[in-house]
Write a protein that holds these residues in place. Structure first.
Motif, PDB file in Angstrom:
ATOM      1  N   SER A  21      -1.383   2.505 -11.456  1.00  0.00           N
ATOM      2  CA  SER A  21       0.229   3.451 -10.906  1.00  0.00           C
ATOM      3  C   SER A  21       0.673   4.519 -11.264  1.00  0.00           C
ATOM      4  O   SER A  21       1.061   4.995 -11.131  1.00  0.00           O
ATOM      5  CB  SER A  21       0.921   2.330 -10.070  1.00  0.00           C
ATOM      6  OG  SER A  21       1.617   2.051 -11.471  1.00  0.00           O
ATOM      7  N   THR A  48       3.959   5.557 -12.390  1.00  0.00           N
ATOM      8  CA  THR A  48       4.575   6.492 -10.813  1.00  0.00           C
ATOM      9  C   THR A  48       6.250   5.303 -10.394  1.00  0.00           C
ATOM     10  O   THR A  48       6.711   6.050  -9.536  1.00  0.00           O
ATOM     11  CB  THR A  48       4.241   7.068  -9.736  1.00  0.00           C
ATOM     12  OG1 THR A  48       3.094   6.273  -9.401  1.00  0.00           O
ATOM     13  CG2 THR A  48       3.190   8.257 -10.422  1.00  0.00           C
ATOM     14  N   LEU A  49       5.771   4.141 -10.464  1.00  0.00           N
ATOM     15  CA  LEU A  49       6.303   2.357 -10.150  1.00  0.00           C
ATOM     16  C   LEU A  49       7.129   2.203 -12.231  1.00  0.00           C
ATOM     17  O   LEU A  49       8.517   1.482 -11.164  1.00  0.00           O
ATOM     18  CB  LEU A  49       5.214   1.606  -9.728  1.00  0.00           C
ATOM     19  CG  LEU A  49       4.329   1.887  -8.505  1.00  0.00           C
ATOM     20  CD1 LEU A  49       3.926   0.988  -7.774  1.00  0.00           C
ATOM     21  CD2 LEU A  49       5.732   2.549  -7.135  1.00  0.00           C
ATOM     22  N   LYS A  82       3.326   6.245  -0.503  1.00  0.00           N
ATOM     23  CA  LYS A  82       4.499   7.320  -0.686  1.00  0.00           C
ATOM     24  C   LYS A  82       5.488   6.479  -0.055  1.00  0.00           C
ATOM     25  O   LYS A  82       7.022   5.985  -1.045  1.00  0.00           O
ATOM     26  CB  LYS A  82       4.706   8.099  -0.090  1.00  0.00           C
ATOM     27  CG  LYS A  82       5.800   9.183  -0.474  1.00  0.00           C
ATOM     28  CD  LYS A  82       5.614  10.895  -0.691  1.00  0.00           C
ATOM     29  CE  LYS A  82       6.606  11.869  -0.895  1.00  0.00           C
ATOM     30  NZ  LYS A  82       6.281  12.654  -0.788  1.00  0.00           N
ATOM     31  N   LYS A 141       6.047   3.986  -3.086  1.00  0.00           N
ATOM     32  CA  LYS A 141       6.333   4.612  -4.508  1.00  0.00           C
ATOM     33  C   LYS A 141       8.209   5.067  -3.943  1.00  0.00           C
ATOM     34  O   LYS A 141       9.335   4.519  -4.623  1.00  0.00           O
ATOM     35  CB  LYS A 141       6.387   6.251  -4.501  1.00  0.00           C
ATOM     36  CG  LYS A 141       7.485   6.764  -5.230  1.00  0.00           C
ATOM     37  CD  LYS A 141       7.402   6.997  -7.239  1.00  0.00           C
ATOM     38  CE  LYS A 141       7.422   8.316  -7.360  1.00  0.00           C
ATOM     39  NZ  LYS A 141       7.889   7.946  -8.281  1.00  0.00           N
ATOM     40  N   ASN A 160      13.256   9.630  -7.367  1.00  0.00           N
ATOM     41  CA  ASN A 160      11.847   9.935  -7.936  1.00  0.00           C
ATOM     42  C   ASN A 160      12.087  10.326  -9.190  1.00  0.00           C
ATOM     43  O   ASN A 160      11.646  12.002  -9.549  1.00  0.00           O
ATOM     44  CB  ASN A 160      11.844  10.576  -6.554  1.00  0.00           C
ATOM     45  CG  ASN A 160      10.501  11.771  -6.969  1.00  0.00           C
ATOM     46  OD1 ASN A 160       9.312  10.795  -7.637  1.00  0.00           O
ATOM     47  ND2 ASN A 160       9.939  12.663  -6.489  1.00  0.00           N
TER      48      ASN A 160
END
Length: 558
Positions: A293, A296-297, A534, A537, A544
């Motif tokens: 990932s 991003t997580l 997405k 996410k 974000n």
């Protein structure tokens, strides 16, 4: 003279790396903190994990990157789609980090944070790739514990400030860029072995532990961790990018060798993804969701790894071929024979020439396959003889093998140093590295078609492949000040990626997506897959803040 030029190139290429390393280690006291384990065979001996002066193995760039912009609402997207003009500088917008956040970070990390420009610049410009961003981190923090990471992430989420996790800095697709500024979380001080369970053949480590240092620690117990990416890579970063290496053909990739993780999510919550059991059918596989990932997580704070016994015996062999297709055909035939090789590496004649120049050797400058066979002494020798016969049936010649440790080390050394050796041919050039992977049956065709294009180019291009699992690299040398060179390198990289995709392959076999490979994901995976990513996410990171602008193209919406 060639050796002198090569080492001059190494010194130049690694200057920023060593400067960064010196700054990082000046604020760290890298002593292992071992904890009592629950296994009777567990070890509690201390070990010093020191970030030694090891150069990362890969010096690479991507073919370009998207223009990235932060989004306040992750469900929205850019209507313009992918920017067709490839750019090497990743765009982003920047807002000043609130003073309140700086004060909170100071309270959490004490002296283990910095606002120093040089340190921030070194963390914002990957040392091993072309990728650049318009901004650098506003602050770099060095947490010492999971609790500190949780507090840092919680504060950043509250102030909606971007976070970029930072490991060994060996990634080459722009994973650690900070196009929107924000906070860089350097995990280098979280570098202890927490528990070794010898009988269970697993180990629990913090993310800042390097794989090479880990194997030094494990060697006295007859165990090792089998993944071998570039020197300097850390376990946390290896999980984040789902890395592999030359041993993947035998032992699998990172996703096959991680048992469980602990991860700090965007809101600061700490999640344990699985137990220490080797098998589980309990719910979603959160471990595999986090692996790959790319930050991003969440931020990985603990990793439980599957270990292997150090092989009883090994044989290293080398064989020459008239063409790369012949060599690739032998690699495929070897795998189809059922032989459990631990490594199958392919080098083309240009790469061998680079090795000769860099090391003063006189190896035959022809396409070359290298093998490693492991097991008992009898089994290793039997495998070697079978592969020798297969090679002879595909125009192989000069089949040599070694069993004594020093000769094996010397034979394998040329493969390990192959990428650096390339700069002996053009000491002042930069390198762009492809990273594609196809079904094994397509490898020979992929290499053949790519080789025709590479040989026809004015640029110096070498071919290296993890031939046993269909993973193919080409290192393209070009003058960074020559725009024609840059465009040609980019064209060649595009050609190889699109050729691999046409064969149901992937744009990245082991380097990851970052910013450099995002533009290929829609063709490879389809829009619905990207929309699903997405949605995940957005659910886990609604503001974000976790490594924004990476992995998922900005034009994807749902």
């Amino acid at each position: 003279m060639a050796m002198s030029s090569w080492f001059s190139r190494l010194r130049c290429s690694s200057k920023c790396f060593f400067n960064s390393l010196a700054l990082r280690t000046s604020v760290s006291r890298k002593l292992v903190r071992t904890q009592k384990t629950t296994n009777s065979e567990s070890t509690k001996s201390p070990f010093l994990f020191w970030s030694s002066s090891l150069l990362p193995i890969a010096l690479a760039v991507s073919a370009g990157s998207l223009a990235l912009h932060p989004q306040s609402d992750p469900s929205l997207c850019e209507a313009s789609g992918v920017n067709s003009r490839a750019e090497f500088v990743v765009k982003g917008s920047h807002k000043e980090v609130p003073r309140e956040l700086i004060d909170e970070l100071k309270a959490i990390c004490q002296d283990n944070m910095t606002l120093d420009y040089e340190e921030r610049y070194n963390h914002g410009k990957p040392q091993n790739s072309f990728h650049k961003a318009v901004n650098i981190p506003d602050v770099v923090v060095f947490p010492r514990s999971e609790e500190q990471v949780s507090k840092i992430v919680k504060s950043c989420d509250k102030h909606k400030v971007p976070i970029v996790p930072y490991g060994g800095a060996t990634s080459i697709e722009g994973h650690t860029l900070s196009p929107n500024g924000g906070v860089c979380i350097d995990m280098s001080l979280m570098n202890c072995v927490k528990a070794l369970h010898v009988e269970d053949m697993d180990v629990v480590v913090e993310p800042g532990v390097g794989w090479m240092e880990l194997n030094e620690y494990l060697e006295p117990y007859g165990l090792f961790f089998p993944l071998d990416p570039g020197p300097g890579a850390t376990i946390g970063g290896m999980c984040a990018t789902r890395c592999s290496g030359s041993l993947a053909v035998r032992y699998g990739t990172m996703r096959d060798n991680v048992i469980s993780l602990k991860v700090v999510l965007a809101n600061g919550d700490v999640v344990k993804t699985a137990s220490r059991a080797r098998k589980s059918a309990a719910g979603y596989d959160l471990t595999r969701l986090v692996i790959g990932s790319e930050g991003t997580l969440g931020v990985i704070t603990e990793v439980t790894l599957r270990l292997q016994k150090i092989p009883q015996y090994s044989v290293v062999a080398r064989c020459n071929f008239p063409t790369v297709k012949d060599a690739a055909d032998v690699a495929i035939a070897t795998m189809l024979s059922g032989i459990q090789v631990s490594r199958v590496e392919l080098l083309d004649e240009v790469q061998v020439r680079a090795i000769n120049i860099a090391n003063g050797k006189s190896l035959p400058e022809t396409p070359t396959l290298m093998f490693e066979f492991i097991g008992t002494e009898a089994y290793s020798r039997e495998q070697t003889l079978i592969v020798q016969k297969i090679a002879s049936e595909h125009n192989g010649s000069d089949f040599v093998f070694a069993e004594d440790p020093e000769t094996k080390k010397e034979l394998w050394k040329m493969r390990k140093e192959a990428l650096w050796a390339c700069f002996a041919m053009e000491p002042n050039f930069e390198a762009m590295i492809s990273d594609v992977c196809v079904p094994l049956s397509c490898l020979a065709e992929l290499i053949s078609r790519s080789k025709q294009e590479l040989d026809a180019s004015e640029l110096i291009c070498t071919v290296i492949a993890h031939a046993g699992d269909g993973n193919f690299h080409s290192l393209i040398l070009f003058d960074p000040c020559n725009e024609e060179h840059r465009r040609e390198a980019q064209r060649l990289n595009h050609f190889m990626v699109h050729t691999a995709l046409s064969m149901e392959g992937t744009c990245t076999g082991e380097h990851g997506v970052g910013t450099g490979k995002m533009k290929y994901l829609e063709q490879e995976l389809g829009m619905e897959a990207l929309k699903t990513m997405k949605r995940i996410k957005a659910a886990l990171d609604p503001n974000n803040t976790m490594n924004p602008g990476k992995l998922i193209p900005s034009h994807v919406c749902f």
